[in-house]
Design a protein around this motif. Structure first.
Motif, PDB file in Angstrom:
ATOM      1  N   ILE A   1      35.188  39.334  42.381  1.00 40.96           N
ATOM      2  CA  ILE A   1      34.225  39.102  41.246  1.00 40.96           C
ATOM      3  C   ILE A   1      32.505  40.595  40.940  1.00 40.96           C
ATOM      4  O   ILE A   1      32.356  40.819  39.913  1.00 40.96           O
ATOM      5  CB  ILE A   1      32.941  39.543  43.125  1.00 40.96           C
ATOM      6  N   LEU A   2      33.537  42.216  41.752  1.00 36.42           N
ATOM      7  CA  LEU A   2      32.918  42.781  41.205  1.00 36.42           C
ATOM      8  C   LEU A   2      33.565  43.143  39.487  1.00 36.42           C
ATOM      9  O   LEU A   2      32.820  43.725  38.752  1.00 36.42           O
ATOM     10  CB  LEU A   2      34.225  44.182  42.297  1.00 36.42           C
ATOM     11  N   ASP A   3      35.034  43.217  39.663  1.00 37.71           N
ATOM     12  CA  ASP A   3      35.288  43.187  38.099  1.00 37.71           C
ATOM     13  C   ASP A   3      34.778  41.742  36.624  1.00 37.71           C
ATOM     14  O   ASP A   3      34.047  42.853  35.706  1.00 37.71           O
ATOM     15  CB  ASP A   3      36.599  42.556  37.828  1.00 37.71           C
ATOM     16  N   CYS A   4      34.575  40.751  37.803  1.00 37.28           N
ATOM     17  CA  CYS A   4      33.842  39.885  37.204  1.00 37.28           C
ATOM     18  C   CYS A   4      31.965  40.250  36.560  1.00 37.28           C
ATOM     19  O   CYS A   4      31.609  39.838  35.355  1.00 37.28           O
ATOM     20  CB  CYS A   4      33.737  38.917  37.507  1.00 37.28           C
ATOM     21  N   ILE A   5      31.692  41.088  37.644  1.00 37.81           N
ATOM     22  CA  ILE A   5      30.048  41.586  37.014  1.00 37.81           C
ATOM     23  C   ILE A   5      30.565  42.529  36.174  1.00 37.81           C
ATOM     24  O   ILE A   5      29.429  43.048  35.486  1.00 37.81           O
ATOM     25  CB  ILE A   5      29.596  42.130  37.825  1.00 37.81           C
ATOM     26  N   GLY A   6      31.266  43.613  36.151  1.00 35.06           N
ATOM     27  CA  GLY A   6      31.691  44.446  34.893  1.00 35.06           C
ATOM     28  C   GLY A   6      31.136  43.423  33.546  1.00 35.06           C
ATOM     29  O   GLY A   6      31.078  43.961  33.117  1.00 35.06           O
ATOM     30  N   ASP A   7      32.384  42.815  33.759  1.00 37.18           N
ATOM     31  CA  ASP A   7      32.728  41.755  32.421  1.00 37.18           C
ATOM     32  C   ASP A   7      31.932  41.610  31.763  1.00 37.18           C
ATOM     33  O   ASP A   7      31.140  41.761  30.531  1.00 37.18           O
ATOM     34  CB  ASP A   7      34.090  41.355  32.536  1.00 37.18           C
ATOM     35  N   LEU A   8      31.039  40.711  32.604  1.00 39.22           N
ATOM     36  CA  LEU A   8      29.891  40.330  32.172  1.00 39.22           C
ATOM     37  C   LEU A   8      28.561  40.492  31.319  1.00 39.22           C
ATOM     38  O   LEU A   8      27.938  40.455  30.744  1.00 39.22           O
ATOM     39  CB  LEU A   8      28.875  38.940  33.265  1.00 39.22           C
ATOM     40  N   TYR A   9      28.614  42.378  32.328  1.00 31.69           N
ATOM     41  CA  TYR A   9      27.715  43.131  31.466  1.00 31.69           C
ATOM     42  C   TYR A   9      27.422  43.414  30.355  1.00 31.69           C
ATOM     43  O   TYR A   9      27.210  44.414  29.693  1.00 31.69           O
ATOM     44  CB  TYR A   9      27.641  44.635  32.331  1.00 31.69           C
ATOM     45  N   LEU A  10      29.173  43.154  29.677  1.00 31.50           N
ATOM     46  CA  LEU A  10      29.098  43.177  27.794  1.00 31.50           C
ATOM     47  C   LEU A  10      28.371  42.473  27.222  1.00 31.50           C
ATOM     48  O   LEU A  10      28.950  42.675  26.344  1.00 31.50           O
ATOM     49  CB  LEU A  10      30.771  42.748  28.166  1.00 31.50           C
TER      50      LEU A  10
ATOM     51  N   LYS B   1      34.476  61.489  19.074  1.00 35.74           N
ATOM     52  CA  LYS B   1      33.056  61.615  18.192  1.00 35.74           C
ATOM     53  C   LYS B   1      33.267  59.745  17.858  1.00 35.74           C
ATOM     54  O   LYS B   1      32.381  59.858  17.167  1.00 35.74           O
ATOM     55  CB  LYS B   1      33.739  62.459  17.382  1.00 35.74           C
ATOM     56  N   GLU B   2      33.885  59.113  18.423  1.00 34.55           N
ATOM     57  CA  GLU B   2      34.051  57.683  17.788  1.00 34.55           C
ATOM     58  C   GLU B   2      33.256  57.551  19.511  1.00 34.55           C
ATOM     59  O   GLU B   2      33.349  57.266  20.064  1.00 34.55           O
ATOM     60  CB  GLU B   2      34.648  56.891  17.684  1.00 34.55           C
ATOM     61  N   LYS B   3      31.309  56.704  18.805  1.00 29.90           N
ATOM     62  CA  LYS B   3      30.789  55.602  19.958  1.00 29.90           C
ATOM     63  C   LYS B   3      31.296  54.609  20.304  1.00 29.90           C
ATOM     64  O   LYS B   3      31.248  53.828  18.818  1.00 29.90           O
ATOM     65  CB  LYS B   3      29.907  55.988  19.628  1.00 29.90           C
ATOM     66  N   ILE B   4      31.530  54.054  20.724  1.00 27.88           N
ATOM     67  CA  ILE B   4      31.353  52.584  20.905  1.00 27.88           C
ATOM     68  C   ILE B   4      30.990  51.445  22.202  1.00 27.88           C
ATOM     69  O   ILE B   4      30.806  51.969  23.341  1.00 27.88           O
ATOM     70  CB  ILE B   4      32.865  52.334  21.746  1.00 27.88           C
ATOM     71  N   LYS B   5      29.783  50.602  21.338  1.00 32.85           N
ATOM     72  CA  LYS B   5      29.191  50.316  22.438  1.00 32.85           C
ATOM     73  C   LYS B   5      29.794  49.232  23.261  1.00 32.85           C
ATOM     74  O   LYS B   5      30.268  48.639  22.941  1.00 32.85           O
ATOM     75  CB  LYS B   5      28.079  48.906  21.544  1.00 32.85           C
ATOM     76  N   ALA B   6      29.531  49.064  24.968  1.00 35.09           N
ATOM     77  CA  ALA B   6      29.887  48.261  26.144  1.00 35.09           C
ATOM     78  C   ALA B   6      29.273  46.792  25.593  1.00 35.09           C
ATOM     79  O   ALA B   6      28.821  46.822  25.845  1.00 35.09           O
ATOM     80  CB  ALA B   6      29.096  49.315  27.292  1.00 35.09           C
ATOM     81  N   SER B   7      30.056  46.084  24.799  1.00 31.67           N
ATOM     82  CA  SER B   7      29.632  44.929  24.159  1.00 31.67           C
ATOM     83  C   SER B   7      30.552  43.763  24.379  1.00 31.67           C
ATOM     84  O   SER B   7      31.907  43.848  23.774  1.00 31.67           O
ATOM     85  CB  SER B   7      28.917  45.005  22.727  1.00 31.67           C
ATOM     86  N   TRP B   8      30.321  42.340  24.085  1.00 32.22           N
ATOM     87  CA  TRP B   8      31.739  41.252  23.937  1.00 32.22           C
ATOM     88  C   TRP B   8      31.942  41.612  22.614  1.00 32.22           C
ATOM     89  O   TRP B   8      32.941  41.464  22.518  1.00 32.22           O
ATOM     90  CB  TRP B   8      31.136  40.117  24.711  1.00 32.22           C
ATOM     91  N   LYS B   9      31.450  41.789  21.761  1.00 29.18           N
ATOM     92  CA  LYS B   9      31.536  42.230  20.457  1.00 29.18           C
ATOM     93  C   LYS B   9      32.508  43.346  20.076  1.00 29.18           C
ATOM     94  O   LYS B   9      33.670  42.775  19.335  1.00 29.18           O
ATOM     95  CB  LYS B   9      30.827  42.460  19.609  1.00 29.18           C
ATOM     96  N   ASN B  10      32.688  43.982  20.875  1.00 29.48           N
ATOM     97  CA  ASN B  10      33.218  45.016  20.563  1.00 29.48           C
ATOM     98  C   ASN B  10      35.164  44.645  21.512  1.00 29.48           C
ATOM     99  O   ASN B  10      35.765  45.695  21.893  1.00 29.48           O
ATOM    100  CB  ASN B  10      33.537  46.412  21.130  1.00 29.48           C
TER     101      ASN B  10
END
Length: 279
Positions: A234-243, A44-53
């Motif tokens: 590179i695949l990992d990097c793309i996912g991380d940067l989308y934060l 029930k906890e919503k966590i935004k996919a963000s570098w802040k989190n």
């Protein structure tokens, strides 16, 4: 490439095992309205996919809110970035996203099969205005301005008998992503004892990870690409940067990078508003 916000046409489900927890997990990806962003929901906890989190982690990408965390989100985030999905929620029954076959292939294909909804409101883009970098003793990452796209120039040197040195230049769009999305996560056999001692890789098998031992890999089917290792990085990097919460336009150069460096770069970018603009 990225013009309007998009969500998925119908909900999608995946089931599998967590690479590090070893737990069975089911996730459901649900369509969301405009300006919702990408959010994970667990207990029930919503966590935004963000570098802040995001939490610093070497072997996966982890987000946390209060006492709830969700890990190994990078392959799904990478797929969402490549397809241009901006608004979805991901409900999960465990604290780790399923590893599936260790790549982004299944995520991409199932999302494309269900279809997308063009939401007719423009995406926001983060445009890098000046060079920003982060480095450690033996690793380096930087991003510099590019007004039209994200590029990644990635180099690795494992100083072993099999992976050795690999480099690849990548321009981010779906067509190019399909040339790397089969690349699987990997590790060196000699590092497994240390990884197990950390309580990780409980769900790791030769069906979801490449294991390199000496001058060979232990996987029966061999490699999917001759440079599968740098392609997965590179695949990992793309996912991380989308934060960053939006697509980033800039030129990334990294040597020996990883999840920690990717996150630290985002923190450096957002530390100073002169480094970027949102368009």
């Amino acid at each position: 490439m990225f013009i309007n916000q998009q969500t998925i046409r119908n909900s999608i489900s995946f089931s599998g095992i967590g690479l590090h927890t070893g737990k069975s997990v089911e996730i459901k990806i649900l369509p969301e309205k405009v300006n919702s962003g990408i959010n994970f929901i667990f207990k029930k906890e919503k966590i935004k996919a963000s570098w802040k989190n995001a939490q610093i982690s070497q072997l996966c990408t982890k987000i946390k809110k209060k006492n709830t965390y969700i890990s190994t989100i990078e392959h799904l985030m990478s797929a969402l970035s490549a397809i241009g999905v901006t608004n979805v929620s991901i409900q999960t029954t465990s604290e780790e996203i399923p590893i599936l076959d260790g790549s982004a292939k299944d995520f991409v294909e199932k999302i494309l099969d269900t279809g997308l909804v063009n939401q007719k409101i423009q995406q926001k883009i983060i445009q890098i205005k000046k060079k920003v970098n982060y480095k450690t003793i033996d690793k380096y990452i930087e991003i510099s301005p590019n007004k039209k796209k994200l590029t990644i120039d990635y180099s690795i040197d494992y100083k072993d008998d099999f992976i050795k040195k690999q480099s690849l230049y990548y321009e981010h769009d779906l067509d190019n992503f399909k040339k790397i999305y089969l690349a699987r996560t990997f590790c060196l056999h000699k590092d497994l004892e240390k990884i197990f001692a950390m309580g990780l890789a409980k769900g790791g098998t030769l069906d979801n990870a490449i294991v390199v031992s000496g001058n060979k890999i232990l996987n029966q089917g061999g490699l999917r690409y001759k440079d599968e290792f740098v392609k997965h990085k590179i695949l990992d990097c793309i996912g991380d940067l989308y934060l960053a919460e939006y697509q980033i336009y800039g030129n990334v150069i990294t040597k020996g990078g990883g999840h920690e460096l990717n996150l630290m770069l985002l923190k450096e970018v957002f530390k100073d508003e002169n480094n970027y603009e949102i368009i």
